[in-house]
Motif scaffolding. Structure first.
Motif, short mmCIF file in Angstrom:
data_model
loop_
_atom_site.label_atom_id
_atom_site.label_comp_id
_atom_site.label_asym_id
_atom_site.label_seq_id
_atom_site.Cartn_x
_atom_site.Cartn_y
_atom_site.Cartn_z
N ARG A 156 6.30 -8.42 4.24
CA ARG A 156 5.21 -8.94 5.08
C ARG A 156 4.26 -9.77 4.24
N THR A 157 3.78 -10.85 4.80
CA THR A 157 2.79 -11.67 4.07
C THR A 157 1.41 -11.05 4.22
N SER A 173 -1.78 -4.61 9.12
CA SER A 173 -1.10 -3.54 9.87
C SER A 173 -2.09 -2.70 10.66
N THR A 174 -1.68 -2.32 11.88
CA THR A 174 -2.48 -1.42 12.71
C THR A 174 -1.74 -0.10 12.95
N GLU A 215 -5.32 2.99 3.61
CA GLU A 215 -5.16 3.59 2.28
C GLU A 215 -3.68 3.70 1.88
N ARG A 216 -2.74 3.48 2.84
CA ARG A 216 -1.30 3.56 2.53
C ARG A 216 -0.64 2.19 2.51
N TRP A 217 -1.46 1.11 2.51
CA TRP A 217 -0.86 -0.23 2.60
C TRP A 217 -0.10 -0.61 1.33
N ASP A 218 -0.29 0.12 0.29
CA ASP A 218 0.46 -0.20 -0.93
C ASP A 218 1.83 0.46 -0.95
N GLU A 219 2.11 1.31 0.03
CA GLU A 219 3.42 1.98 0.08
C GLU A 219 4.46 1.00 0.61
N ASN A 220 5.73 1.26 0.25
CA ASN A 220 6.83 0.39 0.69
C ASN A 220 6.93 0.32 2.21
N LEU A 221 6.64 1.43 2.87
CA LEU A 221 6.69 1.44 4.33
C LEU A 221 5.80 0.35 4.91
#
Length: 1985
Positions: free
Chosen positions: A738-739, A744-745, A750-756
Motif C-alpha cells: 500500500r502507498t 487504513s480504517t 499503532e499497528r500500521w507498521d505490521e505486515n498486515l
C-alpha cells in the motif's frame, strides 16, 4: 539565408509533403480604434463603421497642422500589472504600448487554444515591431528618471523582452523599428526563425499610439494628412491619411502543433527600396516608382514559387496619398493582372481604421484573417469615387472592394510600404476546413471549466458560451487551455451546457467565484454499505469512460452468473435485498467513478475508505485491478450469503464511540467508529431492537439500518472469516504494498507498521470485514482545509464528514435520487475545478481533431483583465496645466484702464496705491477659484503695508501676488520687494461675516466738503487728484464720510485710507502700517462701519539748521529712518505736573534706536519723536537725582514723577547715576516682581554684558542664584568675568549661536534653568525656550521691540512652564501706581545693600548723538550709552508755530491788497502785540496795488508796532518788495524778502518740479531767522551717490571696484547687527523693503538691479547701425525658428511652441532688419491677447526680397493658424513694409484687420535707413561696419586686429571669413551661425534699399506710432499722408516719446495696441483667469494622467 518557401505546384496549390512544418497563424488579438479586441474590430469592419473621430481626444490643441480626427484604442490607461508580475514603480515607468502588448499577447495565445503556462521553458520567439515612442520622453527622460526603471519600462527592447520574461520563453526576443513596416518585418523574422528551426512558435506584435499632437505636424510635413477623419484610399478625392492607433499580436506555430489555423504564412519578404530625391534631400513618404515596386513583387513570387495570378486579393497600403495610391495600383496591375481572367480584389484596412504606423502590417493581416474566417472580404470605406487613372482599374482587372466581397479563401497578399523606404510583402493561404457540428455528438451535457483574472472575467465567458449554439471545437479549445493552471487567475467557474428541445443553448448548472490559488490536499473517500440504491448507474452509463469500466466488470462477473449492468440500472428497489448485489453494485460504481476521475487527471493526495469502501481504496491506490476489486466484492457478498449467522442487526447512533460503548449491553458491539458524534452498533436483532428503543427514549438518535440481518464488523460474523480468506486468496494472488496515500480504517494506527497493515492482501480485506471500522480515529489525519471527494453511488458519509470536519470541502460525485447523476457528476467535477484542481474535461467527450474547423469562434475577446487601477498615461501637456494661486500684474499709467493711477501722488511722487495691491490680491483669489474678478465678497486679515511701488513713465510696474490656498495668506511683491502681506478669505454675505457691528455714534454733520478735505490733505503733502479725490464730504472728526463710487474699488478703498490718514494727528505724510480686518461686501458696494484697527508712524519734515545756545533743548528726528537727521530742537512748553529736573546725563536705549530707524513706531500718545527714558540731573532745589520718565529724557529739562525719582548716593557721580534707573528697574520688573524668583534658583541671562544683563546678574548673585549667561565674543567674556568674579567660566556661553543651550542643559543635567531672561531672536528663541526647566518661566524682553513674527509652539507651555513678555513702558499706564512704588522700593533697597551699582557706560556729547545711536544699533557697547547734556547743544527752531505756543487766528478780508485795509491791520497789531507780518503774493495778485500797499503799510507800522520782530514779503521769484525790504533793513528794521518756486498743485505736470507746502514753511522759517534781507529758495537736486556706496556706508563694508557681483554683504564682512538699521533706511530712503534676515544676503548684482529699478530708463539718440541692430541671440535654434511666442497678459508664462492654440486671436509681430523677437518682450507684456513674432531666419535671407518674405509669412499664417475673420499685424521699422505686404495678401484671402506701424510709410522707412547710414560712402564701408558691429554684439568688443584683418580682405565673403576667424574660440556661436548672421545683416539692409512697390489700398485699419526721431526728422503732414496711400480708412496716428531704436520700449505702444482691439478680445480677456499656471513636468512636452 532566407528559408525556402513551401513547394507549390504549377497551378498554385501547395504540396502536402512536410505539411506539418508549415508556418501558420493560430491566434490573433489586438486593440484597435474603438475596439477592445479583434471581435469588435470585425464588427467595425463588417458594419462599415468609421472609428476615426474627435471624441475622447488625447489632446486639446488647436493647431492648423494637427488633424483632430484620430483613431484611439480604448482603455489605454489600464493595465493588469499584478498578472504580469510588474510591480508598481515599474508599471508606472512602462511605456503604455509595452503594457498593452503583454495583455494582447496573452489574448492571442488564448485565442490559439493554448494555455500560456504550457509555453514556459519552450522555444518561443518574440518579435515586436514598433516605431517611435512618445511615452519614453515622459517616463524615461523626465517623470521617472529617479526610480531607476526608465530603461526597463521604456526601452523598446523591453517591449519584447518583457513578454519573453513573462512567458519564460527560451527563444529570440527583439523589437524591430522599420517605421510603418515594423510589424511586417517582425513577422518576417519570426517566419524565418520557425522555418530554420530556431523556434517552435513565435509572438509577432506591432504597436503604435498617437499621444502627442506634434507627431501629426511632423507627419503632415512629409505626407498629406486628412483633416476630416476620412481616409479615402484609392479614391480620386484622396486627401491623405488619418493617424490611428493599434496594438496587435499574432501567434505563429508549426501546423502540426496548432490547435487552430487562421492561415498559412507562405512567404514574407522585406527590403529597403530607397527614397526618391527631392529638392532638399530625400523625399519621405509612401510614394515609390511603380516599376521598382513591380520588380520587388516579381522577385517575391519567384521566391515563393507561387504564380501572382493565383492571388485572389491584395491588401494594399492605400495611404490615400494620390500619387502613392496610383503608383501602388499600377505596380499591382503590372504583376498580378497580367494574363489574369478573374478580377483581382484590392482593399486597404487604412480606409477602415486609419494609419497605424508600426502596427499597420499586423492590422492588415488581421483584416485578411477575418476575411478567411467570415468568407467575405471587408469593404473599403470612403471610396465613393474610385480612381480612373490606373489602366488595370479601367480594364476591371483590379476591383476595389467597396462592398463586402466573397472569395475563394485561397492566396491573399499583404503589401507594405514605409515612409522611410522599406518595401514589405506577405503571402498567406487560407485553411479551409469545413465545420461539421454533428461530428462530435455526445449523450451528456458539456462541462466547461473556466478561469479568469476575477469572478466577472469568468462570468463574461460563461455568458458568452450560453449566447450561441454549442460548438464542440470551441469547447475543445477552452478545455485545452484550462486543463492547466494559469498563474494569476483569481476567478474560477464552470458551466454545464446542453441544448433544449428548441435547439437553444441552456445552462444546467453554473458557478463562478473568487479563487485564492492556494494548494489544498485532495482526499478520496470511499464509503461502504448503505450507499447503494436502485438505478444508481443508469444515467452514468452515458459517460463513455464510466461505461467502459462497467463493461470490464461485466466480463468478469458474467461467468459467475451475475449481471452487473442489470444490478446498477434496474429500478427494482428489491434488487439489493440480495446482499451480494449490494457488494458488487457498490464496487462497480466506485470503479467507474474512479476511472472517470483518473481520465480527468484528478489524482488524490490521500485515500480513505469506510468498511467495504477500502476495496475502492485498493483500486484507487493501484493495489487491485478493476477485475480484482469487483471479484473481491463478489467474494465478500458470497461468503455473506453462504455463511449461517445469527439474526443480527445494525443501527446508526447519534453519539460517538467513547460515549456509546459505556451504554451498550455486553451482547452489542460498536461496529463502526464514524465520528465523535456518530457510530454504528452491531449485535443480535432482538437485543438491538430493545437497545435502540432505550436510546431513543433517552433522546439519543438511534435507527436500525439495512444489513440483510447480518451483524457486520462484530464477533457474530467470525465464522465468515475462513471462507472469505480462502476466496480472496484466489482473487488477490499477489499482495501489493500500500502507498502512503491510503490510510487504513480497519487496523489501529499503532499497528500500521505490521505486515498486515502494509499490504493490500486477502488477510487485510478479511480483517476489514471481521473488525470494527476505525473511521473516526483515522479521519483525524484529514487536514482542516482538505477537499473530500466521496466516491460512491451516493454521498452516504456527507453528514458525518460535514459535522466532524466542518472546515473541509465535501464533494459527493453522486446523489441518490438525482434527476440526472451525470449532471451531478459534472457539477462535482466543476466544483473540483473551483477548488483549484484542473480536470482534463475533454476526456469525457469525443476527441476533437485539431486544428479546429474554419469558423470556430475566436477566443481572445473573451479575456477580461483586472483593470481596477489607472496607470500613468503620458499625454499632451497643455491640457493639464495647473492653475497656481498666484498672478503677475504688469501695468503702466499709459494703459487706458490704469491711467487713473496718475492721480495717486504723495509728496510729489506717483505711487502705486496700497488699495490697488489689495484689489490685486482680491482678483487673484477669485481667479484662482475659476471665477471672475471681484465677484465674491472677501475679508482681509492682518494686512501689513510695507512700501508703495513707484509708478514710472518709462518703466512698467510688475506686481506679483502669491496666495496660499490653505491659509489664505498672501504676499504682494514688486521686483522681489515686498509691498504688502496678510490674509484673505472668501466669505458669504450673512451677518455672521459682517465686521465691527458696533453702533456708530454720529459726531456732527458732514460739514467738510471735498475741496476742504483735499486742501487738508494737500497741506500734508498728499497731492491726490482726479479719481483719487473720492471723499465727497466728512464730519470734522473724520469719523463719518461720504465716498463716491465710480465703479472702481481701488479709489473707493483708497478713500477710506485717506480718511484715516486725516484722523492721524500729524502735519505730514502718515505711513499706513497695519489693518487688522477689512471686509468687502460686493452687494452693498461699501464697508462695514465701525472701528478700524491701525498703526501709523509719522515722519517729520526737514527743518532749519539754526544754531542757538542756552535754550531748553530736546532731541528729535527730522526724518525717521535717517540717523543723521537727529537734531536738537527748542522744547515746547508743557503743562504737565511733576518735579522739574535739569538733566545732566540721559540714556539711549534699544527702543530709541529702533524708533529712530523706523523699525517700530513711537508709542501711542508719546511726545512726538522724543527719545530716552532714564536720566540723572539736579532739581530746582539742587538735589542730585536719577529717575525714569515715559519718554523724552534726552532733553535739557524734564518733569519727573516723584515715585520714579531716587536720590543719588553721595559716592556716585551723576554719570554713574544715569546708568542705573532703566537697567535695574527693568531687571527688577522682570525678576523680583515675578512670583517664580527665589534665592538659590538657576537663572539664564542672555546678553550678559548689556545694561540689562549686568543689572540682572548683579541682582541674581545677590540672591545667591546660580547664574548662566551669554556673551558675543571672547573680549566680552573676559569683561563679564572681571565684572562678576563669582560667575563660573563654564556657565558662560556664546550669544550668537545655539551652543549655549548645550552648555546649560549639560551643566544642569538636562533640567534647565528656572528663569530664562533675555531678548532672543529667531532660532535662538527656540534654544532659550528649550533651556527652561519644568515649572520655570521664560521672560522675553525683545519680542515687542523687535516686532518679531514668531510662531510660538504650545509645546513650550507643557511641564507647567510659562512664557512672559515684559514691557517696562506699561508701568506708566493708569492704575499701575502700586507697581511704581514697588520698583522704587526695590531699587532703594538694592542701593542700600550694594548690589545696585553703577554700570559700565560710553558717554557722547550732544553733537555726537548719531554716533551714540549707531553704537547701540550694532550692539557693540557694554552697559549704557549716555548723552552728556551739560555740553553745548546747538538747537534748531521748532517747526510748528502752534506747538510752540503761537496763537493762530484766521480772518477773511475782501480785496486784501487795498490800502484801506491797512488801518485795521495796524490796529490789530497794537491790540494783539503782533510780532510778525507776512505778505504772501500770488500769481493772480495785481502788482500795482501790491507795491502801493506795501509802501503804505511800511510807513504806518513803524510807529504803531514797535514789538514787530518779523516783516516778510513772500513771492514767486519776482522783484516785488525788494526795494522796501532793502530800505527797511538799511534803517535796521526787521525785513526779509523770500523768493519761492511754485508750490506743488494737484494739477501739476509730470516732470515739473514744484516745492511742497511743508518744505515751503520750513524754508520761510529758516529765511526769517537767517538775518538776510533777501533769501531765494532753490531746488537742490538729490544726491546722485550710487545705492552701492550708500549701503556700503550703512553697513560699514568696503566694496572694491570690480568685485564679484555674486558676493553678498555678509561675505563682504557686513556686521549683522546693522541689518535692522539698513532695513529701516532702505525702506525710508528708497522705498525698498526686505526682511532683516534678507539684508545680509543681498548680492552686489541685486543691489545694482534695485538701483536700476528706481531709475527711469533713458531713450538715447542712436546713430548708424545702433539704430537697427542691438542684440544677437546666443541660442541659435531660437534665433532661427520661424515663429516665436512672447509672454503677454493673456498667457503670463512664455508659451511653448507645442502649446500654440491657433484658434486664439493673436498679434503677429514682424520685426525689422534685426529679425529677432527679443526687442518686443516689453511691448508684449501688457497685451491683452497672445503674441507671436515671425522671424525671417538666416538661411534664405540673401536671396529673398521683402515681398518674398511677406509671401512666406502670409503662407505661414494661413496654413499654421486659424485666421478667420480678421488679423492683427504689427510691423516695426522695415517690418512695416513686410506687414503691409502681408496684409494685402491676407485681404486677397477674404480677411481684414488692423496693422500697427511703428515707424512710418515704406518710403520714410527707406529714408530713415538712408539718413542713419549716410556716413558710409560706399558698400565696402557699410560691409565693414556691419561686420564690426555684429562682432561687437556677439563678443562685446572689437580691436585693431579685427580691423586690420577686415581691411586686408578684398571681397565681402573674405571680410566675413575674417570676422568668423576672429570670433572663433571667443564665443559659443558656431562658425556657420556667425557667418550667416553677418551675411544676413548686410543682406537685409540691401532688401530695404531695393524695395519698390506701388502702394495698395487696404481695407484694414492702419495705426501709426511715430517715433520721436522720425517726428523731428520728417514733416508731419506728408508723413501721415504717405501712409494714407496704403489704406482706405483714415490713419490713426500717435506720437511716441522714444526714438525708433527704443520705440518698442515706449510704454505707450502696448496701451495703443490694446485700445484698438475688438470688443470680443477685450471681453474674453476680462473673463480670463490671469493666474499663473505651471506644469508638473515642465521640462517635457508630455504629462501623465
Amino acid at each position: 539565408m532566407a528559408p525556402k518557401p513551401q513547394e507549390v505546384s504549377s497551378d498554385g496549390t501547395k504540396c502536402t509533403e512536410n505539411s506539418g512544418n508549415r508556418v501558420v497563424i493560430s491566434g490573433m488579438a489586438g486593440l484597435y480604434p474603438d475596439s477592445h479586441n479583434v471581435k469588435e474590430l470585425r464588427d467595425i469592419l463588417y458594419n462599415k463603421v468609421n472609428p476615426l473621430s474627435t471624441k475622447n481626444a488625447r489632446w486639446e490643441y488647436n493647431h492648423p497642422e494637427v488633424a483632430q480626427h484620430t483613431g484611439k484604442v480604448p482603455e489605454l490607461q489600464y493595465f493588469d500589472a499584478q498578472f504580469f508580475k510588474v510591480h508598481y514603480r515599474l508599471g508606472n515607468a512602462m511605456d503604455s504600448m509595452s503594457r498593452k502588448l503583454l495583455e494582447q499577447t496573452f489574448d492571442a495565445i488564448y485565442d490559439a487554444g493554448i494555455c500560456p503556462d504550457q509555453l514556459s521553458g519552450t522555444k518561443v520567439g518574440v518579435y515586436v515591431g514598433t516605431c517611435y515612442s512618445e511615452t519614453e520622453k515622459a517616463c524615461f527622460y523626465v517623470a521617472n528618471s529617479r526610480t531607476g526603471f526608465g530603461i526597463a519600462g521604456c526601452s523598446k527592447a523591453m517591449f519584447a523582452n518583457r513578454i519573453s520574461y513573462w512567458l519564460n520563453a527560451k527563444g529570440p526576443s527583439m523589437s524591430v523599428d522599420q517605421a510603418c513596416c515594423s510589424s511586417t518585418v517582425a513577422l518576417d523574422l519570426a517566419y524565418q526563425a520557425i522555418m530554420h528551426g530556431e523556434v517552435d512558435s513565435a509572438i509577432v506584435g506591432g504597436a503604435g499610439l498617437c499621444l502627442h499632437p506634434q507627431s501629426s505636424v511632423h507627419y503632415g510635413r512629409i505626407m498629406p494628412v486628412s483633416k476630416d477623419g476620412k481616409m479615402k484610399s484609392f479614391d480620386m478625392d484622396a486627401c491623405g491619411c488619418v493617424r490611428s492607433e493599434a496594438i496587435n499580436v499574432l501567434f505563429l506555430q508549426k501546423a502540426k502543433d496548432a490547435m487552430r489555423i487562421y492561415a498559412e504564412v507562405v512567404h514574407v519578404k522585406c527590403e529597403f527600396g530607397g527614397l526618391l530625391e527631392g529638392e532638399n534631400g530625400p523625399k519621405y513618404g509612401f510614394y515609390r516608382e511603380p516599376n521598382d515596386i513591380a520588380l520587388f513583387f516579381k522577385k517575391f513570387y519567384k521566391e515563393a514559387n507561387v504564380r501572382p495570378q493565383a492571388v485572389e486579393y491584395v491588401e494594399a497600403v492605400g495611404s490615400a496619398t494620390p500619387e502613392a495610391d496610383k503608383a501602388e495600383l499600377e505596380a499591382i496591375g503590372k504583376v498580378f493582372c497580367e494574363n489574369r481572367d478573374d478580377p483581382l480584389f484590392v482593399g486597404s484596412v487604412m480606409s477602415n481604421i486609419g494609419y497605424g504606423e508600426a502596427a499597420s502590417g499586423v492590422s492588415a493581416i488581421t483584416k485578411v484573417l477575418l476575411g478567411y474566417e467570415n468568407g467575405k472580404l471587408a469593404a473599403n470605406l470612403n471610396c465613393d469615387n474610385p480612381r480612373t487613372d490606373v489602366d488595370a482599374l479601367r480594364r476591371e482587372k483590379i476591383r476595389i472592394v467597396t462592398e463586402h466581397q466573397s472569395f475563394g479563401g485561397g492566396y491573399t497578399a499583404i503589401n507594405g510600404l514605409s515612409v522611410t523606404g522599406i518595401n514589405a510583402h506577405v503571402l498567406l493561404r487560407g485553411n479551409n476546413k469545413p465545420k461539421d457540428l454533428n461530428r462530435y455528438k455526445t449523450n451528456i451535457p458539456h462541462l466547461v471549466t473556466i478561469s479568469g483574472r476575477q469572478q466577472s472575467a469568468v462570468e463574461k465567458i460563461l455568458e458568452e458560451l450560453k449566447s450561441h449554439p454549442i460548438d464542440p471545437e470551441e469547447l475543445a479549445l477552452l478545455h485545452n487551455i484550462h486543463q492547466s493552471n494559469i498563474s494569476g487567475h483569481l476567478g474560477r467557474g464552470f458551466i454545464v451546457l446542453d441544448t433544449n428541445e428548441k435547439n437553444e443553448t441552456v445552462s444546467l448548472s453554473q458557478k463562478a467565484n473568487f479563487f485564492d490559488d492556494g494548494a489544498r490536499p485532495l482526499w478520496f473517500v470511499y464509503s461502504g454499505m448503505g450507499s447503494q440504491w436502485a438505478g444508481m448507474g443508469t444515467q452514468l452509463m452515458r459517460i463513455p469512460v464510466f461505461a467502459s469500466a462497467i463493461e470490464r466488470c461485466r466480463k468478469v462477473l458474467e461467468p459467475k452468473g451475475v449481471d452487473i449492468i442489470h444490478i446498477i440500472t434496474s429500478p427494482d428497489k428489491k434488487i439489493f435485498n440480495n446482499i451480494l448485489h449490494s457488494f458488487v453494485g457498490i464496487a462497480a460504481i466506485q470503479i467507474g467513478l474512479t476511472d472517470v476521475l483518473t481520465a480527468l487527471g484528478i489524482v488524490p493526495d490521500k485515500i480513505i475508505g469506510h468498511s467495504v469502501g477500502e476495496l475502492g481504496c485498493a483500486y484507487a491506490d493501484g493495489c487491485l485491478t478493476a477485475e480484482e476489486m469487483i471479484l473481491s466484492a463478489y467474494s465478500r457478498g458470497l461468503v455473506s450469503v453462504q455463511t449461517p449467522f445469527i439474526r443480527g442487526s445494525m443501527a446508526a447512533v447519534g453519539i460517538g464511540y467513547q460515549q456509546v460503548y459505556k451504554l451498550c449491553p455486553p451482547e452489542i458491539e460498536v461496529a463502526c467508529h464514524n465520528s465523535s458524534e456518530s457510530c454504528t452498533i452491531s449485535g443480535p436483532a432482538d437485543i438491538m431492537n430493545e437497545f435502540v428503543e432505550s436510546l431513543t427514549a433517552k433522546g439519543i438518535f438511534a435507527k436500525e439500518v439495512p444489513c440483510s440481518n447480518i451483524a457486520y464488523h462484530s464477533r457474530y460474523i467470525a465464522d465468515a472469516g475462513p471462507g472469505l480468506l480462502r476466496y480472496l486468496r484466489e482473487v488477490i494472488k499477489t499482495p501489493r504494498l500500500r502507498t502512503e496515500r491510503w490510510v487504513s480504517t480497519s487496523i489501529p494506527e499503532e499497528r500500521w507498521d505490521e505486515n498486515l497493515a502494509k499490504y493490500s492482501s486477502a488477510e487485510y480485506h478479511t480483517n476489514n470485514l471481521l473488525n470494527p471500522v476505525l473511521f473516526e480515529e483515522t479521519s483525524h489525519h484529514i487536514p482542516k482545509n482538505a477537499v473530500l471527494v466521496e466516491v460512491a453511488p451516493h454521498g452516504l458519509l456527507q453528514a458525518i464528514l460535514k459535522r466532524s470536519l466542518p472546515n473541509c470541502t465535501n464533494i459527493p460525485l453522486t446523489r441518490r435520487g438525482h434527476a440526472d447523476n451525470v449532471v451531478h457528476l459534472l457539477e462535482a467535477i466543476g466544483n473540483l475545478f473551483m477548488e483549484g484542481y484542473n480536470p482534463k474535461v475533454q476526456a469525457l467527450y469525443p476527441k476533437v481533431e485539431f486544428p479546429v474547423s474554419s469558423g470556430t469562434p475566436m477566443l481572445g475577446h473573451l479575456v477580461e483583465w483586472a483593470h481596477t487601477e489607472k496607470w500613468i498615461l503620458p499625454l499632451y501637456v497643455s491640457a493639464h496645466r495647473i492653475m497656481a494661486a498666484s498672478c503677475k500684474f504688469v501695468l503702466s499709467i499709459h494703459d487706458d484702464e490704469h491711467s487713473y493711477l496718475r492721480g495717486h501722488v504723495i509728496n510729489g511722487t506717483n505711487f502705486y496705491p496700497f488699495s490697488a495691491a489689495l484689489v490685486a490680491v482680491w482678483d487673484t483669489l477669485t481667479m484662482s477659484t475659476g471665477q471672475a474678478k471681484r465677484c465674491q465678497s472677501v475679508q482681509f486679515h492682518d494686512i501689513k503695508f510695507l512700501v508703495q511701488p513707484l509708478l514710472h513713465k518709462r518703466r512698467q510696474l510688475r506686481l506679483n501676488v502669491a496666495l496660499h490656498r490653505g491659509t489664505g495668506k498672501f504676499e504682494v511683491t514688486n521686483e522681489s520687494i515686498t509691498v504688502a502681506t496678510g490674509s484673505i478669505q472668501i466669505v458669504d454675505h450673512s451677518d455672521s461675516n459682517r465686521l465691527f457691528k458696533i453702533p456708530v455714534e454720529h459726531k456732527g454733520p458732514l460739514t467738510l466738503k471735498a475741496e476742504d478735505i483735499y486742501k487738508l490733505l494737500y497741506i500734508r503733502d498728499y497731492q491726490y487728484r482726479d479719481d483719487f479725490q473720492s471723499i465727497n464730504a466728512a464730519n470734522e472728526s473724520f469719523t463719518e464720510a461720504n465716498l463716491s463710487w465710480n465703479n472702481n474699488w481701488v479709489t473707493l478703498i483708497d478713500g477710506l485710507l485717506q480718511l484715516n490718514a486725516l484722523r492721524v494727528a500729524n502735519t505730514s505724510v502718515s505711513h499706513l502700517d497695519y489693518i487688522r480686518k477689512l471686509n468687502i461686501n460686493i452687494d452693498e458696494h461699501r464697508f462695514d462701519k465701525g472701528i478700524w484697527g491701525g498703526k501709523y508712524y509719522v515722519p517729520s519734515s526737514v527743518n532749519t539748521h539754526l544754531s542757538n545756545k542756552g535754550q531748553c533743548a530736546v532731541l528729535k528726528s527730522l526724518k525717521i529712518g535717517n540717523i543723521e537727521s537727529l537734531k536738537w530742537f527748542e522744547a515746547p512748553r508743557t503743562l504737565e505736573s511733576g518735579i522739574n529736573v535739569q538733566v545732566h546725563y540721559a540714556g539711549i536705549n534699544d527702543l530709541d534706536v529702533k524708533r529712530a530707524f523706523g523699525i517700530i513706531p513711537f508709542a501711542k500718545n508719546t511726545k512726538e519723536s522724543f527719545f530716552g527714558m532714564d536720566f540723572s540731573g539736579v532739581t530746582q532745589s539742587g538735589t542730585k537725582v536719577m529717575g525714569l520718565i515715559k519718554g523724552g529724557s534726552v532733553s535739557s529739562q524734564i518733569k519727573a514723577n516723584p515715585n520714579l525719582l531716587w536720590p543719588v548716593p553721595e559716592h556716585w557721580t551723576l554719570e554713574d547715576a544715569a546708568t542705573v534707573p532703566l537697567a535695574y528697574c527693568m531687571a527688577f520688573y522682570a525678576l523680583a516682581m515675578n512670583e517664580r524668583f527665589f534665592p538659590g534658583i538657576k537663572v539664564l541671562i542672555h546678553g550678559g554684558t548689556g545694561a540689562l544683563g549686568q543689572a540682572a546678574i548683579s541682582i541674581c548673585l545677590a540672591y545667591n542664584c546660580e547664574v548662566f549667561t551669554t556673551v558675543s565674543d571672547r573680549n566680552k567674556k573676559h569683561f563679564i568675568k572681571k565684572l562678576f568674579p563669582q560667575l563660573k567660566e563654564e556657565n558662560i556661553g556664546n550669544s550668537r549661536d545655539i551652543t549655549f543651550g548645550d552648555i546649560i542643559l549639560s551643566n544642569t543635567n538636562g533640567r534647565g534653568c528656572e528663569i530664562v531672561l533675555g531678548g532672543f531672536k529667531g532660532e535662538l528663541k527656540n534654544v532659550g525656550l528649550k533651556c527652561c526647566a519644568s515649572s520655570g518661566i521664560v521672560i522675553d524682553t525683545s519680542l515687542i521691540s523687535n516686532r518679531e513674527d514668531y510662531n510660538f509652539g504650545m509645546y513650550w507651555l507643557t511641564k507647567d512652564r510659562s512664557f512672559k513678555i515684559i514691557n517696562l513702558s506699561s508701568i506708566f499706564e493708569h492704575g499701575k501706581e502700586e507697581r511704581i512704588k514697588r520698583l522704587q522700593l526695590l531699587l532703594t533697597e538694592g542701593i542700600a545693600r550694594g548690589y545696585v551699582r553703577p554700570l559700565t557706560r560710553v558717554v557722547y556729547t550732544p553733537q555726537e548723538v548719531s554716533r551714540a545711536f549707531n553704537l547701540v544699533a550694532t550692539s557693540r557697547h557694554r552697559g549704557r550709552v549716555l548723552i552728556d547734556m551739560q555740553k553745548d547743544i546747538y538747537i534748531e527752531k521748532a517747526g510748528s508755530w502752534k506747538n510752540a505756543g503761537v496763537n493762530v487766528e484766521l480772518q477773511e478780508i475782501q480785496n486784501i491788497w487795498n490800502k484801506n485795509n491797512i488801518p485795521n491791520i495796524v490796529e490789530d497789531g497794537k491790540n494783539n502785540n503782533i510780532e510778525g507780518i507776512y505778505a504772501i503774493i500770488t500769481n493772480d495778485s495785481k502788482f500795482d496795488n501790491i507795491i502801493e500797499f506795501l509802501e503804505d503799510l511800511d510807513a504806518k507800522i513803524n510807529n504803531s508796532c514797535p514789538q514787530l520782530r518779523y516783516f516778510a514779503i513772500i513771492n514767486d521769484d519776482d522783484v516785488i518788495g525788494e526795494h522796501i525790504t532793502l530800505l527797511r533793513q538799511k534803517h535796521r528794521k526787521p525785513a526779509t524778502l523770500i523768493r519761492l518756486p511754485a508750490l506743488k498743485k494737484n494739477d501739476h505736470k509730470d516732470g515739473e518740479y514744484q516745492i511742497t507746502l511743508q518744505s515751503t514753511i520750513d524754508a520761510v522759517e529758516e529765511a526769517l531767522l537767517s538775518q538776510e534781507a533777501v533769501s531765494k529758495v532753490e531746488f537742490v537736486p538729490p544726491d546722485n551717490k550710487s545705492l552701492i556706496d550708500v549701503i556700503a556706508k550703512w553697513t560699514g563694508v568696503n566694496i572694491p571696484v570690480g568685485v564679484d557681483e555674486n558676493l553678498t554683504l555678509s561675505k563682504l564682512g557686513m556686521d549683522l547687527t546693522k541689518a535692522q538699521a539698513v532695513q529701516a533706511s532702505l525702506r525710508n530712503e528708497y522705498n525698498i523693503f526686505y526682511r532683516e534676515d534678507e539684508i545680509a544676503n543681498l548680492t552686489i548684482q541685486r543691489i545694482r538691479e534695485l538701483e536700476e529699478i528706481m531709475k527711469e530708463p533713458e531713450f538715447k539718440d542712436t546713430k548708424d547701425l545702433d539704430t537697427f541692430y542691438s542684440y544677437v541671440d546666443p541660442d541659435e535654434l531660437f534665433a532661427t525658428t520661424e515663429m516665436a511666442f512672447l509672454s503677454t497678459l493673456n498667457n503670463n508664462a512664455s508659451m511653448r511652441d507645442d502649446e500654440f492654440d491657433s484658434s486664439q486671436k493673436f498679434l503677429c509681430i514682424i520685426p525689422g532688419v534685426e529679425g529677432h523677437f527679443k526687442r518686443f518682450s516689453d511691448i508684449c507684456e501688457r497685451l491683452k491677447l497672445s503674441a507671436l513674432v515671425l522671424q525671417p531666419g538666416l538661411a534664405s535671407a540673401q536671396n529673398e526680397t521683402l515681398q518674398d518674405i511677406a509671401l512666406r509669412f502670409a503662407k505661414t499664417l494661413l496654413t499654421r493658424t486659424e485666421l478667420k475673420d480678421n488679423f492683427l499685424l504689427l510691423g516695426y521699422e522695415s517690418g512695416v513694409i513686410i506687414a503691409l505686404e502681408v496684409a494685402a495678401i491676407l485681404e486677397e484671402n477674404g480677411l481684414t484687420g488692423v496693422v500697427y506701424c511703428i515707424g512710418g510709410a515704406p518710403k520714410y522707412i527707406q529714408m530713415l535707413f538712408a539718413s542713419k547710414l549716410q556716413e558710409f560712402k560706399d558698400e565696402t564701408s557699410l560691409q565693414v561696419a556691419v561686420g564690426r558691429h555684429l562682432v561687437k554684439l556677439m563678443l562685446g568688443q572689437c580691436n585693431a586686429s579685427l580691423d586690420e584683418a577686415i581691411e586686408k580682405a578684398s571681397t565681402w565673403n573674405e571680410k566675413i571669413d575674417a570676422c568668423v576667424r576672429f570670433l572663433r574660440g571667443r564665443v559659443d556661436h558656431s562658425a556657420q551661425y556667425a557667418r550667416e548672421l553677418i551675411k544676413t545683416g548686410y543682406s537685409r539692409i540691401l532688401q530695404v534699399r531695393k524695395y519698390s512697390s506701388k502702394p495698395q489700398k487696404l481695407r484694414s485699419l492702419l495705426v501709426l506710432m511715430k517715433p520721436s526721431d522720425m517726428s523731428s526728422m520728417f514733416p508731419s503732414n506728408d508723413y501721415k499722408s504717405s501712409l494714407q496711400d496704403y489704406s482706405l480708412q483714415p490713419i490713426v496716428e500717435y506720437e511716441l516719446e522714444a526714438p525708433l531704436a527704443y520705440a518698442s520700449q515706449d510704454l505707450r505702444c502696448a496701451g495703443i495696441i490694446n485700445r484698438h482691439l475688438d470688443e470680443d478680445i477685450l471681453e474674453a480677456f476680462e473673463q480670463k483667469s490671469l493666474c499663473d499656471t505651471y506644469l508638473l513636468n515642465a521640462d517635457t512636452f508630455m504629462t501623465t494622467v
